[in-house]
Motif scaffolding. Structure first.
Motif, mmCIF file in Angstrom:
data_model
loop_
_atom_site.group_PDB
_atom_site.id
_atom_site.type_symbol
_atom_site.label_atom_id
_atom_site.label_comp_id
_atom_site.label_asym_id
_atom_site.label_seq_id
_atom_site.Cartn_x
_atom_site.Cartn_y
_atom_site.Cartn_z
ATOM 1 N N TYR A 1 -0.111 -3.672 4.089
ATOM 2 C CA TYR A 1 -0.292 -2.274 4.462
ATOM 3 C C TYR A 1 0.982 -1.725 5.069
ATOM 4 C CZ TYR A 1 -2.380 2.087 5.815
ATOM 5 O OH TYR A 1 -2.655 3.430 5.909
ATOM 6 N N ARG B 1 6.493 5.767 13.985
ATOM 7 C CA ARG B 1 6.216 5.656 15.418
ATOM 8 C C ARG B 1 6.368 4.200 15.850
ATOM 9 N NH1 ARG B 1 0.405 8.400 14.584
ATOM 10 N NH2 ARG B 1 0.556 7.044 12.754
ATOM 11 N N GLY C 1 4.590 9.055 4.649
ATOM 12 C CA GLY C 1 4.179 10.110 5.571
ATOM 13 C C GLY C 1 5.298 10.920 6.186
ATOM 14 N N ASN C 2 6.493 10.898 5.570
ATOM 15 C CA ASN C 2 7.555 11.720 6.147
ATOM 16 C C ASN C 2 7.271 13.199 5.913
ATOM 17 O OD1 ASN C 2 9.272 9.016 5.148
ATOM 18 N ND2 ASN C 2 9.743 9.798 7.178
ATOM 19 N N PRO D 1 2.702 1.215 7.245
ATOM 20 C CA PRO D 1 2.290 2.285 8.156
ATOM 21 C C PRO D 1 2.925 3.616 7.788
ATOM 22 C CG PRO D 1 3.926 0.906 9.218
ATOM 23 C CD PRO D 1 3.611 0.256 7.894
ATOM 24 N N ARG D 2 2.185 4.681 8.078
ATOM 25 C CA ARG D 2 2.668 6.034 7.786
ATOM 26 C C ARG D 2 3.300 6.616 9.036
ATOM 27 N NH1 ARG D 2 0.287 3.415 3.643
ATOM 28 N NH2 ARG D 2 -0.125 4.787 1.888
ATOM 29 N N GLY D 3 4.326 7.431 8.847
ATOM 30 C CA GLY D 3 5.037 8.001 9.988
ATOM 31 C C GLY D 3 6.034 6.969 10.491
ATOM 32 N N HIS E 1 0.853 -1.188 0.000
ATOM 33 C CA HIS E 1 0.000 0.000 0.000
ATOM 34 C C HIS E 1 0.886 1.234 0.000
ATOM 35 C CE1 HIS E 1 -2.944 2.966 1.316
ATOM 36 N NE2 HIS E 1 -3.901 2.088 1.175
ATOM 37 N N PRO F 1 7.335 10.500 0.805
ATOM 38 C CA PRO F 1 5.992 11.033 1.068
ATOM 39 C C PRO F 1 4.950 9.940 1.194
ATOM 40 C CG PRO F 1 6.667 11.524 -1.187
ATOM 41 C CD PRO F 1 7.867 10.980 -0.480
ATOM 42 N N THR F 2 5.141 8.815 0.505
ATOM 43 C CA THR F 2 4.151 7.735 0.609
ATOM 44 C C THR F 2 4.205 7.064 1.969
ATOM 45 O OG1 THR F 2 5.534 5.911 -0.204
ATOM 46 C CG2 THR F 2 4.393 7.232 -1.855
ATOM 47 N N GLY G 1 3.590 2.079 14.814
ATOM 48 C CA GLY G 1 3.674 1.691 13.410
ATOM 49 C C GLY G 1 4.631 0.526 13.225
#
Lengths: 404, 259, 359
Positions: free
Chosen positions: C115, C121, C281-282, C117-119, C89, C278-279, C124
């Motif tokens: 999937y 953390r 979420g940075n 994860p974004r970011g 994803h 960017p994909t 994540g």
């Protein structure tokens, strides 16, 4: 002519619009507002409500710009600064508005906090990072894994953890601690309002449908933007009564209802009147829509006794975070429950998560279920991607297929 | 005169091909402009043969080719893009920087020229006919109006019909609709010009506007374009004396520098 | 120039040795996990010039050509050789593609979504490790194998070795006696070559490293994938040298080595600690810092944003990145591409004008 075709507007819909107007009016005095949060439509707003944030929904604002035919000139401000026209028109409207100051609302209070939940799309992730860069305020991200089949336990746990961790950030900005008792109350109010909203929509299973999806597009603003407030429960309680009254009296949104359709995807905000008239004069009512039912559907997932875990599940399950196959099932069920004669799939250039899959869904409707389905190409907020002529042509052909 | 030609520039555009010869001071002393033929290589050879016939010595002077067909001018010493050449030519003529708008048949360019005459930034619309001269040309044909008259007719009124189609092809059906509804030709033409100008203005904003606004390219002859651009950007519009020859002049000047 | 086996050759060889093949769509996943099952992951970036004849019946024209081409390719039988298809994803379009492959246009082989994860953390990381565990279960079901932790770790370490050489190729590309085009064919062979073969190849080539850099205007590239690849020759023709990139398929996947002894956490941390994307979420700040560091280290004279049309993660970041680059003195150029179109005359002109401007 209009009075021969349409029933008079619902009083409570005007009241709900008034409620939104009052909310926006409040926003003109940032100094009186306390803390302000900008929020995506699918975000777990109950936390913010509990901590007395004034909430502003850029998507809602975008729709207001679209409906008042100002979204193109505002988007151009963003486009002139390099934002591609291939980006979501809500985002371009919002970014254009921030950069130029143009808005039909006169002023918009700047955020102290940004909260983005990707359950509606990944676009908000990128859009809100632009906002975070611009306003230099904390961005709370709730990343909701897409449900291709079923929500895995580890996915629910991930979302729950994010919501719990978000609490600290939100408390810091709010300058107060989360009162769990009040949070449960707010969750309860959200649930109640969503249930009422669902009951209102379900009444459109009646023939004739007492209100249309176009009415619902206008009436839905509070369930998205003011969910968790007591007055939202009130307004939908009264709306339910008014709609029930219509059912009792056999009043339909159209005086002469001949066919009933499902509308899939966002509305075409700047062409609502055109669509209502085009379909209405032919006796066609949009009796249901996947967009307006998105919030009602999840009502029973809210559990005040287990607010964080139930929030995680609820916010993972809007239609946009579930598979294209699941959406097909949902739409078929609506066709059956609402006794629908056909489906209009708005292929919204600005909304890929909603639009991808529609071509196969259309084929399934026609070939497997024998239900007429029209793919209508447009954009929810950018009229430059809408051709009234082409749309009329397609709608006319579709109406002929429906036998109208 | 021929003795003085020290450099030649050829600009092979999609619509017209231009040849310019300059003296050692960079002044334009010879020029040819003709319609671009389908067999570009042959056309270039013929034009250069014309130059050799004037003076044998010219075979030794540098030639730079620019424009859409520049790679087909095999006799040229080098090929340089029309962006660099237009900027150079315009700077030579007007002696100052600013924002240059060139609306060609097939593409449009906006070039920011620094006070020293260098290309500072540029943006091109090379994907879509709607931002180019082709947009007006197509509709002129449809409406049986000559391209030369379009602007003048549009200036007969101050009322504009709104053309909302973003595409040249769909604009046609919109125009038919408008005509059917009794909208008069000058208003429609004004609306068409407005559509084109809006796209150009968006391009100007993307490089950042710096006064003055300069125009080059064939479409410059259309008075309505200059007038609308000036209004939208609230600025005066400066035209070089030979707007269609700026690319070839720039190429010749660059050729001069190499010798 | 370098003797790099083709995709087809690599697949044939692997299968001949009894292994399986997984077709992997963009962007992030764990190669080590697949290799532990003796499955060779072969990435699908396009392929270019496939056309949208088949995919146009399922995907609207405002969906990017990476998705269109993947679907067309599957429907033409291009991925028939694969035993499974993985769809990570990365954006709304790949999400939709994964979903319709599962629900509406199933190919002959099983499709597994993943999937990302974004970011970055802890939550994540924990999720991602569990997500890889889920994938492990599905691969076990498919193959009947149950690789132990130590096998998984060994497999991951083998990938880490290859990625460490990949990193060196990136930082040293200017010193290799080769062309832009040959170097990127080598870098992109990481998309399909078994790690140990890539490692050998990279080691051999890095031995050729020279003391002096290749001459030419140093340029950085940014985007999702360097297609059309003709841009490399076009740059060479204009005497420009690619000195680094921020492509999702290349520079952004120079995954660092992990530290965890839990293989699933290790797979997850490697990806979450990769260069900003960017994909994933940075933030702008992270991306800007990364790009400016690259520009400073390589002495780049300009950066070209080579963007696949309709790509939202790229297009949202573009205005701010361009502005900040320019303010920092680094000229930028935007070229939008479609994987089904050749490197156009117009793109040549833009490139030429840009290089003329900065040279």
């Amino acid at each position: 002519m209009t009075n021969d075709i349409f029933a008079p507007p619902l009083k409570t819909i005007s009241h709900s619009s008034m409620m939104m107007a009052m909310h926006f009016l409040k926003g003109r005095r940032p100094e009186k507002l306390g803390k302000v949060a900008w929020v995506t439509s699918g975000a777990p707003v109950e936390l913010l409500r509990t901590l007395d944030f004034y909430t502003f929904y850029p998507e809602n604002h975008g729709a207001v710009c679209g409906s008042s035919h100002q979204s193109v000139s505002i988007s151009i401000e963003a486009e002139n600064l390099g934002y591609s026209r291939d980006l979501c028109s809500y985002a371009r409207t919002d970014i254009g508005s921030i950069l130029s100051g143009k808005t039909p609302l006169r002023t918009i209070p700047p955020p102290d906090l940004l909260v983005a939940c990707t359950n509606i799309c990944q676009t908000v992730l990128h859009w809100y990072r632009v906002l975070a860069h611009r306003f230099n305020v904390p961005l709370v991200l709730i990343d909701t894994p897409f449900i291709y089949d079923e929500a895995a336990d580890h996915a629910v746990a991930y979302v729950q953890k994010q919501i719990e961790e978000a609490v600290k950030v939100i408390e810091t900005v709010a300058g107060q601690s989360l009162d769990m008792k009040r949070f449960r109350e707010v969750t309860s109010l959200s649930r109640k309002a969503s249930q009422l909203w669902m009951q209102i929509l379900d009444l459109c299973q009646q023939r004739p449908a007492p209100i249309s999806a176009v009415d619902q597009f206008i009436a839905m603003a509070p369930i998205v933007s003011l969910r968790g407030e007591a007055k939202t429960v009130d307004i939908y309680g009264k709306m339910l009564e008014e709609v029930e009254e219509r059912v009792v009296q056999g009043i339909g949104a159209l005086r002469n209802e001949r066919k009933r359709l499902l509308w899939d995807n966002l509305p075409i905000w700047y062409a609502l009147r055109y669509l209502a008239d085009f379909l209405g004069t032919r006796g066609i009512v949009l009796a249901a829509s996947t967009y307006t039912s998105a919030w009602g559907k999840l009502a029973n997932m809210f559990n005040p006794d287990n607010p964080f875990e139930s929030a995680a599940r609820t916010y993972m399950h809007p239609i946009l975070n579930r598979s294209t196959g699941d959406k097909m099932k949902t739409m078929m069920k609506m066709v059956n429950d609402f006794h629908l004669d056909g489906v209009i799939l708005h292929s919204d250039r600005s909304c890929k998560p909603y639009s991808i899959g529609q071509m196969d869904q259309r084929d399934r409707f026609i070939n497997e279920h024998g239900i007429p389905a029209l793919l209508l190409e447009a954009d929810h907020n950018d009229s430059r991607s809408f051709s009234e002529e082409q749309t009329s042509n397609r709608l006319e052909a579709f109406c002929e297929m429906l036998g109208v | 005169m021929t003795v003085e030609i020290q450099a030649i520039g050829i600009d092979i555009g999609s619509t017209s091909t231009k040849l310019v010869g300059t003296n050692s001071a960079g002044e334009m002393i010879w020029q040819i402009l003709e319609k671009t033929e389908p067999r570009i290589e042959e056309q270039v050879r013929r034009l250069l043969d014309q130059a050799w016939e004037m003076n044998d010595r010219l075979k030794d002077i540098p030639v730079i080719a620019t424009g859409y067909g520049r790679k087909l001018a095999h006799q040229a010493t080098r090929a340089i893009t029309e962006i660099t050449c237009h900027a150079r030519g315009v700077y030579q003529e007007l002696k100052h920087g600013g924002t240059l708008v060139d609306i060609g048949g097939q593409d449009s360019k906006v070039i920011r020229i620094s006070p020293q005459g260098k290309v500072f930034d540029f943006v091109m619309n090379d994907k879509c006919a709607a931002g180019t001269g082709r947009f007006l040309e197509n509709t002129a044909n449809r409406l049986n109006v000559s391209l030369d008259d379009m602007g003048a007719i549009g200036m007969e009124t101050s009322v504009e019909a709104t053309i909302s189609s973003t595409c040249t092809v769909f604009a046609e059906s919109e125009i038919i609709s408008l005509l059917a509804n009794g909208v008069i030709l000058p208003e429609i033409l004004r609306g068409l010009h407005r559509s084109l100008i809006k796209r150009i203005v968006a391009m100007v904003h993307s490089v950042g506007f710096e006064a003055p606004l300069m125009l080059s390219g064939g479409v410059v002859q259309n008075p309505l374009i200059a007038s609308m651009l000036g209004d939208e950007l609230d600025t005066e519009v400066v035209l070089p004396r030979h707007p269609q020859l700026m690319g070839a002049l720039g190429a010749a000047l660059m050729a001069l520098e190499t010798s | 120039m370098f003797n790099i086996p083709s995709r087809t050759e690599a697949i044939k060889k692997y299968k001949a040795n009894g292994g399986k093949v997984a077709a992997v769509l963009p962007i992030h996943y764990s190669r080590g996990l697949f290799r532990a099952f003796d499955i060779l992951p072969v990435e699908v970036w396009g392929p270019p010039r496939i056309g949208t004849g088949k995919s146009a019946a399922h995907l609207q024209q405002y969906v990017c050509s990476i998705c269109h081409n993947a679907l067309s390719y599957i429907q033409q039988g291009g991925l028939d050789i694969a035993d499974t298809i993985l769809v990570p994803h990365a954006c709304d379009s790949l999400q939709g593609l994964g979903s319709i492959l599962l629900d509406f246009t199933p190919p002959r082989q099983p499709v597994f979504p993943l999937y990302v994860p974004r970011g970055h953390r802890q939550s994540g990381l924990d999720f991602f490790a569990a997500e890889f565990h889920s994938l492990y279960d599905r691969l076990s079901e498919m193959t009947g194998r149950f690789p132990r932790n130590r096998n998984l770790l060994a497999s991951i370490e083998r990938e880490e070795a290859a990625d460490s050489l990949l990193k060196e190729l990136h930082t040293q590309m200017r010193f290799l006696p080769s062309s832009n085009s040959a170097i990127y064919k080598l870098i992109r062979s990481r998309e399909y070559l078994p790690a140990e073969e890539f490692t050998q190849l990279a080691q051999d080539i890095l031995k050729m490293e020279q003391g002096t850099p290749r001459q030419g205007t140093p340029i950085l590239l940014e985007g999702i994938v360097p297609e059309p690849m003709e841009i490399f020759d076009a740059l060479s023709n204009f005497d420009a040298v690619v000195v680094g990139d921020d492509f999702a398929s290349c520079g952004r996947r120079v995954y660092p080595a992990g530290t965890s002894h839990d293989p699933f956490k290790r797979m997850a941390e490697r990806i979450l600690h990769a260069p900003p994307d960017p994909t994933r979420g940075n933030s702008f700040e992270e991306r800007q810092a990364h790009l400016m560091e690259m520009a400073a280290r390589t002495g780049a004279a300009g950066i070209i944003f080579y963007i696949v049309k309709f790509c939202e993660p790229e297009l949202f970041d573009l205005p701010i990145l361009q502005k900040e680059m320019r303010e920092a003195g680094l000229p930028t150029l935007l070229i939008e591409v479609d994987l089904n179109s050749p490197f156009s005359q117009q793109a040549q002109t833009r490139l030429g004008a840009f290089l003329e401007m900065i040279q």
